[in-house]
Enzyme design. Structure first.
Site, PDB file in Angstrom:
ATOM      1  N   HIS A 112      21.955 -38.802  76.130  1.00  0.00           N
ATOM      2  CA  HIS A 112      23.148 -39.516  75.706  1.00  0.00           C
ATOM      3  C   HIS A 112      24.030 -38.574  74.881  1.00  0.00           C
ATOM      4  O   HIS A 112      23.525 -37.822  74.039  1.00  0.00           O
ATOM      5  CB  HIS A 112      22.778 -40.738  74.865  1.00  0.00           C
ATOM      6  N   GLU A 155      21.646 -36.187  72.539  1.00  0.00           N
ATOM      7  CA  GLU A 155      20.313 -36.725  72.273  1.00  0.00           C
ATOM      8  C   GLU A 155      19.389 -36.450  73.462  1.00  0.00           C
ATOM      9  O   GLU A 155      19.065 -37.350  74.239  1.00  0.00           O
ATOM     10  CB  GLU A 155      20.402 -38.232  72.016  1.00  0.00           C
ATOM     11  N   GLU A 194       9.877 -41.943  71.851  1.00  0.00           N
ATOM     12  CA  GLU A 194      10.742 -42.768  72.685  1.00  0.00           C
ATOM     13  C   GLU A 194       9.940 -43.878  73.377  1.00  0.00           C
ATOM     14  O   GLU A 194       8.767 -44.079  73.093  1.00  0.00           O
ATOM     15  CB  GLU A 194      11.484 -41.888  73.710  1.00  0.00           C
ATOM     16  N   ARG A 215      26.305 -42.422  78.519  1.00  0.00           N
ATOM     17  CA  ARG A 215      24.869 -42.660  78.604  1.00  0.00           C
ATOM     18  C   ARG A 215      24.207 -42.176  79.899  1.00  0.00           C
ATOM     19  O   ARG A 215      23.005 -42.329  80.060  1.00  0.00           O
ATOM     20  CB  ARG A 215      24.592 -44.154  78.424  1.00  0.00           C
ATOM     21  N   ASP A 220      23.656  -5.914  85.657  1.00  0.00           N
ATOM     22  CA  ASP A 220      23.952  -6.043  87.081  1.00  0.00           C
ATOM     23  C   ASP A 220      24.216  -7.509  87.420  1.00  0.00           C
ATOM     24  O   ASP A 220      23.283  -8.293  87.584  1.00  0.00           O
ATOM     25  CB  ASP A 220      22.778  -5.497  87.898  1.00  0.00           C
ATOM     26  N   GLU A 270      29.757 -43.209  73.285  1.00  0.00           N
ATOM     27  CA  GLU A 270      28.476 -42.693  73.763  1.00  0.00           C
ATOM     28  C   GLU A 270      28.435 -42.752  75.296  1.00  0.00           C
ATOM     29  O   GLU A 270      28.434 -43.830  75.881  1.00  0.00           O
ATOM     30  CB  GLU A 270      27.316 -43.500  73.178  1.00  0.00           C
ATOM     31  N   GLU A 307      12.196 -37.792  71.299  1.00  0.00           N
ATOM     32  CA  GLU A 307      13.613 -37.460  71.146  1.00  0.00           C
ATOM     33  C   GLU A 307      13.822 -36.806  69.784  1.00  0.00           C
ATOM     34  O   GLU A 307      13.249 -37.246  68.783  1.00  0.00           O
ATOM     35  CB  GLU A 307      14.475 -38.730  71.249  1.00  0.00           C
ATOM     36  N   GLU A 361      16.159 -36.155  75.553  1.00  0.00           N
ATOM     37  CA  GLU A 361      14.794 -36.690  75.519  1.00  0.00           C
ATOM     38  C   GLU A 361      13.888 -35.792  76.346  1.00  0.00           C
ATOM     39  O   GLU A 361      14.339 -35.103  77.260  1.00  0.00           O
ATOM     40  CB  GLU A 361      14.785 -38.114  76.078  1.00  0.00           C
ATOM     41  N   ARG A 363      24.136 -51.868  75.869  1.00  0.00           N
ATOM     42  CA  ARG A 363      23.478 -50.667  76.378  1.00  0.00           C
ATOM     43  C   ARG A 363      23.336 -50.656  77.901  1.00  0.00           C
ATOM     44  O   ARG A 363      22.794 -49.707  78.460  1.00  0.00           O
ATOM     45  CB  ARG A 363      22.098 -50.512  75.717  1.00  0.00           C
TER      46      ARG A 363
END
Length: 444
Positions: free
Chosen positions: A240, A128, A184, A334, A50, A332, A191, A130, A312
């Protein structure tokens, strides 16, 4: 995997029940269990359900829908007891006519993947996610970390290491290729990374990881949380996403040996697309009011719209290139977090990047030698560095203006997603928090 393979596994593992699984638009896993005595029929014909009972799906007069198992996603759930051993298989959602259901988040991602396949390309994701492990201390939940470790910390008697090891074994048993697991930065934070795969498989794996982590943590008397910012003053949990595009022959489309940074023109345009759509994209990849308590300066979460090699503090980072490893060249992203529906998040990420490629966008200058956090507002404006929205409401306003991402989500998914998230933001705005009571009750 085919039906014969699945029947063999069921017999070998003595599976008693199979769960057909899918997600609603918010990313919550929905599941219906059936005994293995009818497995043959279900694997062939699917199962009716449903759709009007699932938020954002069908109206009551159009409720009949069919779950069609994707046989390649079949896996035994290793934490379930032997006497009720269960397996699961992810499903696509079909209309009564047998067509893909437009509001199925898995189908939303498949449509974007098809755009890439038409170019002869494959989109790969290495996520990745966390998470935190918290103790259960009372009926009223308070986030008390399970351990006191920090980034990459090791303790031979650390209970959290034992739990994380069980998680990694369980995930490997379910077919995920684990690359590493570690503590982490924040206390109680962990992680587990798995090897990159094509976008659809990666989204399936993110869902698998989340409910596997929660189930095994619960067996250890713990609460596993993928909440982006569960504790004030500590790093939040991100997801990430390492992205790359390969040809069907296995060549990395993002790699160009002649470029100083080893990036191709396609990669630069992909970066430009994601940066151009970043403010609207945040509504999909960081979709809760709590997400914007993680996306603040001073922690590891990025808030400024720029890209860099290794830096970063940038929204998009290119990890260091090592000679001879052209297939490892990737980008990457982030700012996604694990509260996102992975199908919608990856679909939106891909749509933003594809728009950069197809619109021939020019990539802005990289921020390799700039710590964006040290720049004042005037300097950032001078350099053309924008910022992510500061709240879910602001992000939704940006999404409302972004025709590329709205088209990628589809009219029905966008409408339900926007209304649901707007209501969440409004409910949060109107709610009176404990912080406000402590701050103002006697002083105002």
């Amino acid at each position: 995997m085919d039906k014969k393979d699945i029947l063999s596994i069921i017999k070998k593992e003595d599976v008693k029940f199979v769960s057909l699984q899918f997600t609603d638009i918010s990313g919550s896993v929905k599941s219906v269990d059936f005994p293995v005595s009818i497995i043959d029929d279900v694997l062939t014909d699917g199962m009716w359900f449903d759709g009007s009972s699932i938020h954002g799906f069908m109206r009551i007069q159009e409720s009949d829908m069919r779950l069609m198992p994707d046989l390649d996603t079949f896996a035994v759930l290793p934490w379930t007891p032997d006497d009720t051993k269960r397996a699961r298989v992810f499903c696509d959602i079909l209309t009564p006519e047998g067509d893909p259901f437009e509001a199925d988040p898995r189908y939303v991602l498949k449509k974007q993947i098809k755009r890439l396949e038409d170019k002869g390309w494959v989109f790969n994701i290495g996520a990745e996610p966390e998470f935190f492990l918290f103790k259960k201390i009372s009926d009223e939940f308070k986030p008390v970390p399970h351990d006191v470790g920090g980034y990459f910390d090791f303790s031979p008697n650390d209970d959290a290491v034992q739990v994380r090891s069980k998680l990694m074994v369980a995930l490997a048993d379910m077919g995920l290729e684990i690359e590493m697991g570690h503590h982490e930065v924040a206390i109680g934070q962990h992680e587990i990374d798995f090897k990159f795969s094509d976008a659809l498989k990666a989204a399936d794996q993110i869902l698998t990881m989340k409910y596997t982590v929660k189930a095994i943590a619960a067996q250890a008397g713990l609460i596993a949380s993928f909440m982006p910012k569960p504790m004030f003053g500590a790093n939040g949990s991100g997801m990430h996403c390492h992205q790359s595009i390969f040809t069907k022959d296995g060549e990395n489309v993002f790699f160009d040996d002649k470029d100083p940074l080893k990036l191709s023109e396609v990669a630069y345009k992909f970066i430009a697309g994601q940066l151009n759509h970043a403010r609207a994209l945040s509504a999909v990849v960081a979709p809760t009011v709590n997400s914007y308590k993680r996306l603040v300066p001073g922690y590891e979460a990025p808030v400024y719209i720029g890209w860099a090699q290794r830096n970063r503090s940038a929204l998009i980072r290119m990890p260091r290139y090592f000679e001879g490893r052209s297939k490892a060249v990737r980008l990457e992203l982030r700012f996604p977090d694990p509260s996102a529906n992975p199908y919608l998040a990856i679909a939106a990420m891909l749509a933003a990047g594809l728009d950069g490629i197809e619109s021939n966008m020019e990539c802005p200058k990289n921020l390799n030698d700039v710590n964006i956090y040290e720049l004042d507002e005037a300097k950032r404006a001078e350099m053309g560095i924008g910022t992510l929205p500061g709240s879910l409401s602001e992000a939704l306003s940006e999404l409302k203006k972004d025709t590329v991402l709205k088209t990628a989500l589809g009219e029905k998914v966008y409408d339900v997603f926007y209304r649901t998230k707007f209501a969440e933001a409004e409910n949060y705005r109107l709610n009176v928090t404990g912080w406000e009571i402590k701050k103002y009750l006697e002083t105002a």
